[in-house]
Design an enzyme around this catalytic site. Sequence first.
Site, mmCIF file in Angstrom:
data_model
loop_
_atom_site.group_PDB
_atom_site.id
_atom_site.type_symbol
_atom_site.label_atom_id
_atom_site.label_comp_id
_atom_site.label_asym_id
_atom_site.label_seq_id
_atom_site.Cartn_x
_atom_site.Cartn_y
_atom_site.Cartn_z
ATOM 1 N N ASN A 109 16.670 -7.759 8.345
ATOM 2 C CA ASN A 109 16.787 -8.464 9.622
ATOM 3 C C ASN A 109 15.520 -9.260 9.860
ATOM 4 O OD1 ASN A 109 17.810 -9.072 12.283
ATOM 5 N ND2 ASN A 109 16.391 -7.550 13.114
ATOM 6 N N HIS A 111 13.179 -10.545 13.096
ATOM 7 C CA HIS A 111 12.953 -10.265 14.517
ATOM 8 C C HIS A 111 11.782 -11.122 15.003
ATOM 9 C CE1 HIS A 111 12.884 -8.003 18.235
ATOM 10 N NE2 HIS A 111 11.574 -7.944 18.103
HETATM 11 C C1 GAR Z 1 15.846 -15.982 15.986
HETATM 12 O O1 GAR Z 1 14.695 -16.257 16.724
HETATM 13 C C2 GAR Z 1 15.868 -14.544 15.523
HETATM 14 O O2 GAR Z 1 14.609 -14.055 15.181
HETATM 15 C C3 GAR Z 1 16.387 -13.860 16.759
HETATM 16 O O3 GAR Z 1 17.400 -14.697 17.241
HETATM 17 C C4 GAR Z 1 17.085 -16.056 16.877
HETATM 18 C C5 GAR Z 1 18.278 -16.618 16.153
HETATM 19 O O4 GAR Z 1 18.100 -17.995 15.948
HETATM 20 N N1 GAR Z 1 16.896 -12.556 16.454
HETATM 21 C C6 GAR Z 1 16.849 -11.548 17.297
HETATM 22 O O5 GAR Z 1 16.367 -11.639 18.414
HETATM 23 C C7 GAR Z 1 17.435 -10.263 16.764
HETATM 24 N N2 GAR Z 1 17.226 -9.216 17.677
HETATM 25 P P1 GAR Z 1 18.974 -18.767 14.882
HETATM 26 O O6 GAR Z 1 20.439 -18.433 15.183
HETATM 27 O O7 GAR Z 1 18.686 -20.214 15.128
HETATM 28 O O8 GAR Z 1 18.582 -18.310 13.518
#
Ligand code: GAR
Length: 210
Positions: A109, A111
């Site tokens: 994952n 984060h």
């Molecule tokens: C990213 O910033 C990722 O790190 C975060 O969601 C965003 C997705 O952006 N993930 C989380 O917060 C997981 N808990 P994306 O769809 O443009 O890749």
Amino acid sequence: MTRKRVAVLISGRGSNLQALLDAQGPLCPYEIVVVVSNNPGAAGLDRAREAGVEAAAVDHRVFGKDRAAFERSLDAFLRDRNVELVALAGFMRVLTPFFVNAWANRLINIHPSLLPSFPGLDTHARAIAAGAKLGGCSVHWVTEGVDAGPIIGQAAVPILPGDTPESLAARTLDAEHMLYPACLALVCGGAPLLPGDAQPMLVNAFVEDR
Ligand code: GAR
């Protein structure tokens, strides 16, 4: 070269998915074979289709409150495609021990914080409120604890005076796009890829002895 067959799980925009797709080249040790979203309207599904990768939805709402049934369906879908490693990229469903254990050591994952600081949601607002001077992102193995598994790699970004959660999120996202392909390549057995304007000194990537 045998490439690891990777599935990317998303819920929305899919900019990290795009970074993982863009890093695929002749020497890349992974192949994204399918992109799955729990949200049929996720914009990231179009990114997969444009890259010629199978895009599918396993809509969690169809299963109501039955998380186990949703995860069994997802698990069967991935096994059917001989997926070897699952990369969560903005996948916003907490996975239960069933799925986490079914994919143990094959599930990673990204984060948007320097774990173990700020697991969970609203990471950027919380980092700013805490007065942190460094933010960043982490790629980690997924275990039963939320955002608690062993860290594979991290990239740090400064938190600047006047930063808002939005400005910090944008700076962090650029780092995510650099970090995630490098870490996925690392765990898939090849050399880390540092695409685009990557700044290797910001990437502190290592693999746990496992
Ligand atoms: C990213 O910033 C990722 O790190 C975060 O969601 C965003 C997705 O952006 N993930 C989380 O917060 C997981 N808990 P994306 O769809 O443009 O890749």
